[in-house]
Design an enzyme around this catalytic site. Structure first.
Site, PDB file in Angstrom:
ATOM      1  N   GLU A 431      48.872  81.193   1.502  1.00  0.00           N
ATOM      2  CA  GLU A 431      48.574  80.141   0.542  1.00  0.00           C
ATOM      3  C   GLU A 431      47.605  80.670  -0.516  1.00  0.00           C
ATOM      4  OE1 GLU A 431      46.227  77.297   2.524  1.00  0.00           O
ATOM      5  OE2 GLU A 431      46.037  75.968   0.805  1.00  0.00           O
ATOM      6  N   ASP A 504      44.817  77.955   4.900  1.00  0.00           N
ATOM      7  CA  ASP A 504      43.421  77.598   5.139  1.00  0.00           C
ATOM      8  C   ASP A 504      43.308  76.540   6.226  1.00  0.00           C
ATOM      9  OD1 ASP A 504      42.504  79.284   3.207  1.00  0.00           O
ATOM     10  OD2 ASP A 504      42.421  77.750   1.640  1.00  0.00           O
ATOM     11  N   ASP A 506      41.946  73.762   6.193  1.00  0.00           N
ATOM     12  CA  ASP A 506      41.488  72.496   5.602  1.00  0.00           C
ATOM     13  C   ASP A 506      42.689  71.577   5.358  1.00  0.00           C
ATOM     14  OD1 ASP A 506      42.816  73.604   3.523  1.00  0.00           O
ATOM     15  OD2 ASP A 506      41.068  73.844   2.226  1.00  0.00           O
ATOM     16  N   ASP A 508      44.367  70.760   2.622  1.00  0.00           N
ATOM     17  CA  ASP A 508      45.456  71.326   1.832  1.00  0.00           C
ATOM     18  C   ASP A 508      46.258  72.337   2.641  1.00  0.00           C
ATOM     19  OD1 ASP A 508      44.938  69.820  -0.314  1.00  0.00           O
ATOM     20  OD2 ASP A 508      43.803  71.350  -1.419  1.00  0.00           O
TER      21      ASP A 508
END
Ligand code: 0RA
Length: 639
Positions: A431, A504, A506, A508
């Site tokens: 990503e 990641d 998180d 997103d």
């Protein structure tokens, strides 16, 4: 001998308590944090039972500083006095409160009446909680008196005592218990957020209840009261959407089963439908949910034909067509619910489907007939969905054919590896460009290839999968893999033995992971079935002290590592892959001798697929919930 004729309940109670303490798994599902929360739910369920029976409208739940928990209700109060049937070792009647609190399976109430939140998942009874607690106190207000009884590890401490007086009208029960560290030996404690989520849902589906939750450990509190019950729930879910009509609500009792539903269509592309059985969120649906959905589809088709909005030549709307933009809650209160299993929260009672279909069908048909404007808007929405679905199918076929051709050329942004033997090669789907840069530098270019994807594909809010298919990033992915997609898919062309999603840790990251999993699930399921798809696990923290460096992957590991290295250790939290330099990324996440990869199973991907629409929609709560639940289901696999 006369004694043998007695139902010597107090001895049974002791044996029962011992059994619960020996096998907590059979009663509360184990001794982990989930089981710990189960204790609270069990006690709150008893109070909710009083509310469902119509005698209680307020519940106060407090976690005290020592992690003991009080649940106070303003119900009738547990009856004080001798129990009508249970006897003690001497043949004397047992005290009612001691029956409720110590006889396993005795439950709250004698005789029928009211709904019980029992069976399947819950309803092991407050006695199981008592048995698993270091101590419990029960305080009862009833008939102008205040009573108190105490228990240690499930055993009554003497006889119930009157400790005061109150107004005659005031009644209720307060249970306070402290979970037993002899049983719950892991270092665990209640989680505010988990409990809040549950209490919010309970208050939505128990109309009229005020539920106050106080956490004295952190000085936090929340109060829930929804005047409109599940109608409020639907309004809450649709708060950021444009609705097509007012909420349709129905509440009816059929054959002793309470059925309630609230329905509202909006202009959204997603479906937000939640189902509850005895106030428990049945996340895997079941017969109540099936009943709701099928009746809506049937009624909409019937009405559309009758009113001429759907012409003879038009095909019927499919379930998918009538689900787009639908927000609904169905909540049933059943005296004998059957769940699929202890962990899978799915309602199985077949009769519920029939009744829900009837009740919802009738009400919704009447609503359409009486509100032709709303009916028109709903059917126009279904028509749009049907047409969009049709167009999407055609576009998708075209994209699939085109991308089969395009896959002959490798995408420019792919950093390929030199090895050609697919049993050795790996493709990292990364990503973001900056993380992609680190991965390119850090990798072993002999067998590891990197394909950076820009997070942009995510920002198409409410993107449909077909759109994603036309996206350049995804096209690059298809080309890099070399397999073609859809009907043209062939594992033979696969250029990498392992395809690894690296995102990641998180929101997103979780988002893009779901999107990719859904994509693979729908268009390349064989890749998953054959065990080629993985998820990389980057560390959460780097902990360094002098020459000693540790990478850890959870908060628990972090606490342990800090203890080992000393409080002076330097702690760095990685918010994203981009924060790691190439060497660190290699050491922690890409080097086959150190890293942890998670193998993606078809079940995982199917779950992602179901979650996909929800994540792409704009309801924040289910999204949050997904991220929490999903994080728990991840299994480790060392390679
Ligand atoms: C037994 C009988 C009745 C109520 C209860 C138990 C009861 C149990 C709990 C546990 C927590 N809160 C509770 N509130 C009530 C019925 C009493 C009657 O008929 O008056």
């Amino acid at each position: 001998m006369a004694e043998n004729n007695y139902d010597v309940s107090s001895i049974q109670a002791l044996e029962g308590i011992e059994h619960v303490r020996k096998r907590p798994g059979m009663y509360v599902g184990g001794t982990d944090i989930k089981a710990l929360h189960h204790l609270v739910y069990e006690v709150v369920d008893n109070a909710i039972d009083e509310a469902l029976a119509g005698f209680c409208n307020r519940i106060d739940i407090t976690i005290h500083k020592d992690s003991s928990v009080s649940v106070k209700d303003n119900g009738r109060g547990i009856p004080v006095g001798p129990h009508p049937s249970k006897k003690d070792a001497n043949g004397k009647p047992m005290e009612t409160v001691d029956v409720v609190m110590t006889v396993i399976g005795a439950g709250g109430k004698f005789g029928g009446g009211g709904y019980k939140v029992s069976g399947g998942l819950h309803g092991v009874g407050i006695s199981a909680v008592n048995a698993l607690s270091e101590w419990t106190t029960t305080e009862i207000k009833r008939d102008g008196k205040v009573w108190k009884q105490e228990y240690k590890r499930g055993v009554p401490q003497g006889k119930i005592k009157q400790i005061g007086k109150v107004e005659k009208e005031e009644s209720g029960t307060t249970q306070t218990f402290k979970f037993d560290k002899q049983i719950f030996t892991e270092d665990i404690d209640y989680r505010f957020d988990t409990l809040v989520q549950r209490f919010r849902e309970m208050s939505f589906v128990t109309r009229g209840i005020t539920l106050k939750f106080v956490d004295e450990r952190a000085d936090r509190e929340m109060t829930f009261h929804f005047e409109g019950g599940i109608t409020s729930f639907v309004r809450y879910l649709n708060r950021n959407r444009e609705n097509l009509h007012s909420v349709v609500h129905v509440e009816k009792e059929v054959e002793n089963i309470g059925i309630e539903a609230a329905i509202q269509y909006t202009d959204a592309y997603t479906e937000s439908v939640y189902s509850f059985a005895n106030t428990i969120n049945t996340i895997d649906g079941g017969t109540h949910l099936t009943g709701l959905r099928s009746s809506l589809t049937r009624v909409i088709n019937d009405y559309a034909r009758k009113s001429g909005l759907l012409k003879d030549a038009d095909p019927n709307f499919s379930g998918d067509d009538t689900r787009e933009g639908l927000t609904a809650i169905v909540s049933v209160k059943h005296p004998g619910p059957q769940f699929e299993s202890q962990t899978k929260v799915k309602l199985m009672n077949p009769e519920v489907q029939t009744y829900v279909t009837q009740v919802v069908g009738e009400t919704f048909m009447t609503f359409l007939e009486e509100n032709p404007q709303a009916a028109k808007a709903i059917i126009a929405k279904c028509l749009t969905s049907a047409r969009a679905r049709d167009a999407a199918r055609k576009a998708r076929d075209l994209v699939i054919r085109k991308s089969a051709l395009e896959s002959l050329t490798l995408p420019g942004k792919l950093a390929d590896c030199s090895e050609r033997d697919t049993s050795k090669t790996e493709l990292y789907i990364v990503e973001g460009d900056s993380a992609g840069g680190s991965a390119k530098q850090g990798r072993d270019r002999h067998f590891q290839a990197i394909l950076p994807l820009r997070g942009k594909i995510l920002n198409t809010e409410r993107a449909r999968l077909d759109k994603i298919l036309g996206n350049n990033e995804v096209k690059a992915l298809i080309s890099a893999l070399g397999t073609g997609i859809g009907d043209n898919f062939s594992l033979e062309g696969l250029r990498y033995g392992r395809v690894i999603i690296m995102t990641d840790a998180d929101v997103d990251g979780s988002h893009i992971r779901t999107l990719l999993l859904t994509f693979f699930f729908r268009y390349m399921p064989q890749l998953i079935e054959d065990g080629h798809l993985y998820i990389a696990q980057p560390p959460l923290y780097r902990i360094a002290y002098k020459n000693n460096v540790k990478y850890v992957y959870s908060d628990k590991e972090k606490d342990k590592a800090i203890k080992e290295l000393g409080e002076k250790a330097n702690l760095q939290r990685y918010k994203g892959l981009g924060e790691m330099n190439p060497d660190q990324l290699w050491d922690t996440t890409m080097n086959p001798s150190n890293r942890t990869l998670l193998l993606v199973t078809v079940d995982d991907a199917a779950e992602a697929d179901r979650t996909f629409d929800m994540l792409m929609g704009d309801a924040v709560d289910p999204r949050k919930k997904f991220i929490q639940t999903h994080a728990k289901s991840v299994r480790n696999l060392d390679i």
